[in-house]
Design a protein around this motif. Sequence first.
Motif, PDB file in Angstrom:
ATOM      1  N   ASN A  83       0.738  -1.335  -0.033  1.00  0.00           N
ATOM      2  CA  ASN A  83       0.000  -0.110  -0.037  1.00  0.00           C
ATOM      3  C   ASN A  83       0.984   1.536   0.027  1.00  0.00           C
TER       4      ASN A  83
ATOM      5  N   PHE B 156      -9.177  -1.592   5.138  1.00  0.00           N
ATOM      6  CA  PHE B 156      -9.587  -2.883   4.406  1.00  0.00           C
ATOM      7  C   PHE B 156     -11.173  -2.879   4.105  1.00  0.00           C
TER       8      PHE B 156
ATOM      9  N   GLU C 222     -12.025  -5.860   3.091  1.00  0.00           N
ATOM     10  CA  GLU C 222     -12.577  -7.311   3.560  1.00  0.00           C
ATOM     11  C   GLU C 222     -11.780  -7.593   4.812  1.00  0.00           C
TER      12      GLU C 222
ATOM     13  N   GLN D 139      -7.857   1.265  -5.247  1.00  0.00           N
ATOM     14  CA  GLN D 139      -8.278   0.089  -4.618  1.00  0.00           C
ATOM     15  C   GLN D 139      -7.041  -0.948  -4.864  1.00  0.00           C
ATOM     16  N   GLN D 140      -6.801  -1.903  -4.393  1.00  0.00           N
ATOM     17  CA  GLN D 140      -6.014  -2.896  -4.631  1.00  0.00           C
ATOM     18  C   GLN D 140      -6.014  -4.170  -3.634  1.00  0.00           C
ATOM     19  N   GLN D 141      -5.779  -5.294  -4.294  1.00  0.00           N
ATOM     20  CA  GLN D 141      -5.642  -6.461  -3.353  1.00  0.00           C
ATOM     21  C   GLN D 141      -4.175  -6.658  -2.773  1.00  0.00           C
ATOM     22  N   MET D 142      -3.910  -6.996  -1.370  1.00  0.00           N
ATOM     23  CA  MET D 142      -2.819  -7.176  -0.705  1.00  0.00           C
ATOM     24  C   MET D 142      -2.284  -8.476  -1.219  1.00  0.00           C
TER      25      MET D 142
ATOM     26  N   GLU E  84      -1.470 -11.975  -3.375  1.00  0.00           N
ATOM     27  CA  GLU E  84      -2.427 -12.629  -4.209  1.00  0.00           C
ATOM     28  C   GLU E  84      -3.587 -13.262  -3.619  1.00  0.00           C
ATOM     29  N   SER E  85      -3.225 -13.349  -1.938  1.00  0.00           N
ATOM     30  CA  SER E  85      -4.489 -13.832  -1.012  1.00  0.00           C
ATOM     31  C   SER E  85      -4.842 -12.836  -0.023  1.00  0.00           C
TER      32      SER E  85
ATOM     33  N   PRO F 100      -6.358  -9.410   1.730  1.00  0.00           N
ATOM     34  CA  PRO F 100      -7.492  -8.507   1.814  1.00  0.00           C
ATOM     35  C   PRO F 100      -7.469  -7.459   0.688  1.00  0.00           C
ATOM     36  N   LYS F 101      -8.611  -7.056   0.354  1.00  0.00           N
ATOM     37  CA  LYS F 101      -9.019  -6.017  -0.653  1.00  0.00           C
ATOM     38  C   LYS F 101      -8.713  -4.535   0.341  1.00  0.00           C
TER      39      LYS F 101
END
Length: 194
Positions: free
Chosen positions: A71, A123, A125, A145-148, A150-151, A153-154
Motif C-alpha cells: 500500500n 480494509f 475485507e 483500490q488494490q488486493q494485498m 495474491e490472497s 484483503p482488498k
Amino acid sequence: MAPAIRDVREHDLDAVLALNNAGGTSILATDPSRLRHLYDIADYFRVAEQDRRLLGFLIAMRETAVYDSPNFRWFQSHYESFVYIDRIVIAPESRGHGLGRVFYCDVQSFAEVRVPLLTCEVFLEPRNDQTVLFHGTMGFQEVGQQQMGESGPKVSLLARELPSFPFVRERYLDHGGLPDVDWLRGRQHAEVRA
C-alpha cells in the motif's frame, strides 16, 4: 486526567506490539523485528498514555521511507510527496471516546507543514463501515483500490489534501524552511537515521 499524546520511546515497543496484535481484523499483526523496523523508519510514531498505560498509537512515514508495504509502494508510485499512515490502534476499552480523531488531528498537524497529502488505506475485507465512515468524515477520499498480495484483503487507498500546505510552502519551505520551534520539529529519532 486526559490522555497525553507523546512520541514513542524505545521502552514502549513491547506494549505497542501487544496492543497491535490485539487489534483485531482491522490491523495486520506484526512481530518484534518488523515493529523495530517501523520504529526506525517512522517519521511520526506517537502514543496515547494515561496513568502510565498505553491507550493507542499511530505510525506514519514520509514518501522517502524504505518500506515494503504494497500500500505504501502504491502511494509512492502515484504521488510525489505525502505522509502515509501505516497503522493506528486504539485499545478496546478506549474506543469510542474520540482518541482516533485526536491522533488524526495530531498527525495532520505534523503533515500539513511538510506535504500536500495525508494518505492511508482501510480494509474492505472484512467490511468495516465504521472505519470507512470515520475516514470520510475526516476528509479522506478514495483514490484507488488494490488486493494485498495474491490472497490478501482488498483495500481502499485514501488521500486527504492538506489545504494549509500551499501557504506553508510559499511562506516558509520555499524561503529557508520552517521556524526552529519545538512543535514544528520532526521526530528526533527519525531525523538521525541514515
